[in-house]
Design a protein around this motif. Structure first.
Motif, PDB file in Angstrom:
ATOM      1  N   ALA A  26       0.751  -1.329  -0.197  1.00 50.86           N
ATOM      2  CA  ALA A  26       0.082  -0.019   0.092  1.00 50.86           C
ATOM      3  C   ALA A  26       1.070   1.191   0.096  1.00 50.86           C
ATOM      4  CB  ALA A  26      -0.961   0.161   1.335  1.00 50.86           C
ATOM      5  N   TRP A  87      -9.937   2.577   2.817  1.00 47.50           N
ATOM      6  CA  TRP A  87      -9.939   3.627   1.675  1.00 47.50           C
ATOM      7  C   TRP A  87     -11.136   4.048   1.132  1.00 47.50           C
ATOM      8  CZ3 TRP A  87     -10.517   2.760  -3.637  1.00 47.50           C
ATOM      9  CH2 TRP A  87     -10.459   3.747  -4.291  1.00 47.50           C
ATOM     10  N   PRO A  94      -4.101   5.957  -0.039  1.00 49.24           N
ATOM     11  CA  PRO A  94      -2.764   5.327  -0.776  1.00 49.24           C
ATOM     12  C   PRO A  94      -1.541   6.158  -0.989  1.00 49.24           C
ATOM     13  CG  PRO A  94      -4.740   5.188  -2.101  1.00 49.24           C
ATOM     14  CD  PRO A  94      -5.095   6.018  -0.978  1.00 49.24           C
TER      15      PRO A  94
END
Length: 96
Positions: A26, A87, A94
Motif C-alpha cells: 500500500a 480507503w 494510498p
C-alpha cells in the motif's frame, strides 16, 4: 473452541507478517505503516482473512498452532480487504 497462548503468539507473528506485506504494497515503503500499525493491520487482516477463507472453504486447517504460508496468505488478503474498506471510508490515502 478455547484459544491458547500458543495460538495468540502465532496470530501476532502471522499478523505482523501479513500486515507488513500489505503495508509494503500500500505505501511502497520498506517499513509500511510502522511496526505497531502493521501489527494492528495484520491482526485485523488475519481475523478477516481467516473468517473469509473459512466461509469459502479455502485453505483448510488454518486453526493449527503453526506458522505456514497459508496463514500468511490469509492475513495478507484480510489486511488488503481491511485497507480497502478504510480507503473506501476515506480514512486511508494510498501512496502518492
Amino acid at each position: 473452541m478455547l484459544i491458547t497462548f500458543d495460538q495468540i503468539i502465532v496470530w501476532i507473528i502471522v499478523g505482523l507478517l501479513g500486515g507488513s506485506l500489505a503495508g509494503l504494497l500500500a505505501k511502497g515503503e520498506k517499513r509500511g505503516f510502522g511496526v505497531w500499525k502493521n501489527l494492528g493491520l495484520g491482526l485485523a487482516g488475519a481475523l478477516v482473512g481467516g473468517l473469509l477463507f473459512r466461509l469459502l472453504g479455502l485453505l483448510q486447517s488454518l486453526d493449527g498452532v503453526t506458522i505456514s504460508l497459508r496463514d500468511v496468505i490469509a492475513a495478507f488478503v484480510g489486511s488488503i480487504l481491511v485497507l480497502l474498506a478504510l480507503w473506501l471510508k476515506g480514512r486511508f490515502a494510498p501512496a502518492q
